[in-house]
Design an enzyme around this catalytic site. Sequence first.
Site, PDB file in Angstrom:
ATOM      1  N   GLY A  46     -67.733  66.482 -21.784  1.00 59.26           N
ATOM      2  CA  GLY A  46     -68.136  67.855 -22.138  1.00 59.26           C
ATOM      3  C   GLY A  46     -68.348  68.004 -23.641  1.00 59.26           C
ATOM      4  O   GLY A  46     -67.693  67.322 -24.423  1.00 59.26           O
TER       5      GLY A  46
ATOM      6  N   GLY B  32     -61.377  60.792 -20.598  1.00 54.35           N
ATOM      7  CA  GLY B  32     -62.216  60.019 -19.667  1.00 54.35           C
ATOM      8  C   GLY B  32     -63.066  59.018 -20.433  1.00 54.35           C
ATOM      9  O   GLY B  32     -63.147  57.826 -20.086  1.00 54.35           O
TER      10      GLY B  32
ATOM     11  N   THR C  74     -61.957  67.159 -27.781  1.00 52.80           N
ATOM     12  CA  THR C  74     -61.794  68.062 -26.635  1.00 52.80           C
ATOM     13  C   THR C  74     -61.309  69.420 -27.120  1.00 52.80           C
ATOM     14  O   THR C  74     -60.498  69.497 -28.050  1.00 52.80           O
ATOM     15  CB  THR C  74     -60.794  67.523 -25.585  1.00 52.80           C
ATOM     16  OG1 THR C  74     -60.500  68.581 -24.653  1.00 52.80           O
ATOM     17  CG2 THR C  74     -59.480  67.048 -26.181  1.00 52.80           C
TER      18      THR C  74
ATOM     19  N   ASP D  45     -59.540  71.119 -25.252  1.00 53.79           N
ATOM     20  CA  ASP D  45     -58.282  71.331 -24.515  1.00 53.79           C
ATOM     21  C   ASP D  45     -57.049  70.898 -25.305  1.00 53.79           C
ATOM     22  O   ASP D  45     -55.937  71.280 -24.953  1.00 53.79           O
ATOM     23  CB  ASP D  45     -58.303  70.553 -23.191  1.00 53.79           C
ATOM     24  CG  ASP D  45     -59.504  70.895 -22.329  1.00 53.79           C
ATOM     25  OD1 ASP D  45     -60.000  72.025 -22.445  1.00 53.79           O
ATOM     26  OD2 ASP D  45     -59.942  70.031 -21.555  1.00 53.79           O
TER      27      ASP D  45
ATOM     28  N   MET E  22     -60.089  78.240 -20.639  1.00 43.86           N
ATOM     29  CA  MET E  22     -60.169  76.830 -20.237  1.00 43.86           C
ATOM     30  C   MET E  22     -58.922  76.075 -20.684  1.00 43.86           C
ATOM     31  O   MET E  22     -57.961  76.664 -21.169  1.00 43.86           O
ATOM     32  CB  MET E  22     -61.413  76.208 -20.845  1.00 43.86           C
ATOM     33  CG  MET E  22     -62.685  76.541 -20.086  1.00 43.86           C
ATOM     34  SD  MET E  22     -64.074  75.627 -20.795  1.00 43.86           S
ATOM     35  CE  MET E  22     -65.271  75.830 -19.480  1.00 43.86           C
TER      36      MET E  22
HETATM   37  O1  F6P Z   1     -62.447  69.464 -21.033  1.00 47.56           O
HETATM   38  C1  F6P Z   1     -63.176  70.524 -21.557  1.00 47.56           C
HETATM   39  C2  F6P Z   1     -63.499  71.541 -20.511  1.00 47.56           C
HETATM   40  O2  F6P Z   1     -64.219  72.603 -21.116  1.00 47.56           O
HETATM   41  C3  F6P Z   1     -62.301  72.072 -19.724  1.00 47.56           C
HETATM   42  O3  F6P Z   1     -61.558  73.019 -20.451  1.00 47.56           O
HETATM   43  C4  F6P Z   1     -62.967  72.590 -18.479  1.00 47.56           C
HETATM   44  O4  F6P Z   1     -62.099  72.593 -17.382  1.00 47.56           O
HETATM   45  C5  F6P Z   1     -64.078  71.593 -18.260  1.00 47.56           C
HETATM   46  O5  F6P Z   1     -64.322  70.969 -19.498  1.00 47.56           O
HETATM   47  C6  F6P Z   1     -65.371  72.192 -17.746  1.00 47.56           C
HETATM   48  O6  F6P Z   1     -66.251  71.167 -17.489  1.00 47.56           O
HETATM   49  P1  F6P Z   1     -67.796  71.383 -17.197  1.00 47.56           P
HETATM   50  O7  F6P Z   1     -68.487  71.620 -18.508  1.00 47.56           O
HETATM   51  O8  F6P Z   1     -68.219  70.097 -16.584  1.00 47.56           O
HETATM   52  O9  F6P Z   1     -67.934  72.550 -16.306  1.00 47.56           O
END
Ligand code: F6P
Length: 356
Positions: free
Chosen positions: A6, A114, A135, A137, A179
Site C-alpha cells: 500500500g 509483506g 507503513t 500502521d 486504519m
Molecule cells: O497497511 C496499510 C493499510 O492502509 C491498512 O491500514 C489497511 O488495512 C490496508 O492498508 C488497506 O489496504 P488496501 O489499500 O489494499 O485497501
Amino acid sequence: MLTGGGDCPGLNAVIRAIVKSANKDGQYEVYGSIEAFNGMLSSPFDIVKLTNSKVSGIHVKGGTIIKTTNKGNPFSYNTTDKKGNVKTKDLSGQLIRNIKKEKFEAVINIGGDGSQRISQQLYEKGLNIIGVPKTIDNDLSSTDITFGFSTAVQISTDSFDKLVTTAESHNRVMIMEVMGRDAGWIALHTAIAGGAEICLIPEIPFNIQSIKKTIEKRYTKGRGFVNIVIAEGAKIDNTVIGKQEKGDSNIKLGGIGNVLRKKLEQAGVKPDIRVSVLGHIQRGGSPVARDRILATAFGVKAFDLVKKQKYGQMVSFTNNKVTHTSLKKAISSYNQVHSKHYLINTARSIGISFGE
Ligand code: F6P
C-alpha cells in the site's frame, strides 16, 4: 528501487533522497521499477531512470512516482494464459536473473512487512537487497517509527476535531473508524491528540455494556456528546470485521464502526449514533514535515548501505538514531500496542476508556 504494498505519505521523499545521495556520490545510476517488481518482470522491462531533475520537489507529494501494487509477490505471481486462465507461479528465479542480467548492483525495496518478507526471501536466494520500512500502521517491530504514520495520525486527528463540533451541536455519539490493521497505534494517538472519550483497539478486548455506561455518564437530560475512535482491526465478539477478496490472502479490514453502532443501538443506547469511516484519506496527500524528514533520512541511509554493500539489512529508526537491522530480525515480530505502553497509561490517566 521499487515501492511495494500500500502507498504511504513519504515514499517520494525516500525516492528523492536515494537518487540525490547516489548522484552526489557520482558512481551510481538509479532506476525505478514501475509497480514494485512488476517492472522487472515485464517484457520489455518497465523501468525508469531516476535523475535529479525527475525527483526534484517530489518530497512534498503523496503517493509514489514509481507506482505500487500489493499483488506483485514474485514468489506467487499471478500470470494469465492465452485463454484468460490465471495461474500462480514462482517467478523469483526469473526476477533475480533479470536484475543480474541488467547489471544492477543492488535493489532497494521500500515497503511494509509483506514486502520485507519478500526482500528476505530474495536475499536468501542471492539478491543484493536492502529494505526501507514504510507503513502508516507503525506495526513494524524493528523500527521505533515508520514514515507515513505521523501524517496518518494528523489526518485522523484533524477529522476527529471536525467530528467533535458536530457531535456537540447534535448531542450525538460519533464513531470514527481508522486504519491500522491489527495494531491500534493510529487510534490510540488520535484518541489522545483529539480528546476521545472512548478508544477501541485490537489489543484490548472491549465490552458493549461498559461502553454504554461510559456514554450514559456523559449525558444529562438527553444532552451531552461522545466521540469514539475505533481501530479497523478491533474485534467484536472476538471476530474482526472485513472481507476476503479474491486473490488476496489477507482479510480486508473495514466496517467495524457500523457493527459497533448496531450493537450499541441493540443494547439500548439512546442518543443518535453516527459513523465515519476515514479509509484511504489517511494515506493520501502531502506528508507532514516529520515524515518528510524521516523518509529523507531513511533514503540517505539506504544508499549508504548499498555503498557499504551491507545487504540483507533494513533501515530503521531506533533510540533516536537512523540505523539498520537484519531483514530476518525485522520480519520476525509484529509491533502491536503493548498494555504497558506509556500512551495507554497516559490515556487512562486522563479518563479515556478502552471499553473494558
Ligand atoms: O497497511 C496499510 C493499510 O492502509 C491498512 O491500514 C489497511 O488495512 C490496508 O492498508 C488497506 O489496504 P488496501 O489499500 O489494499 O485497501
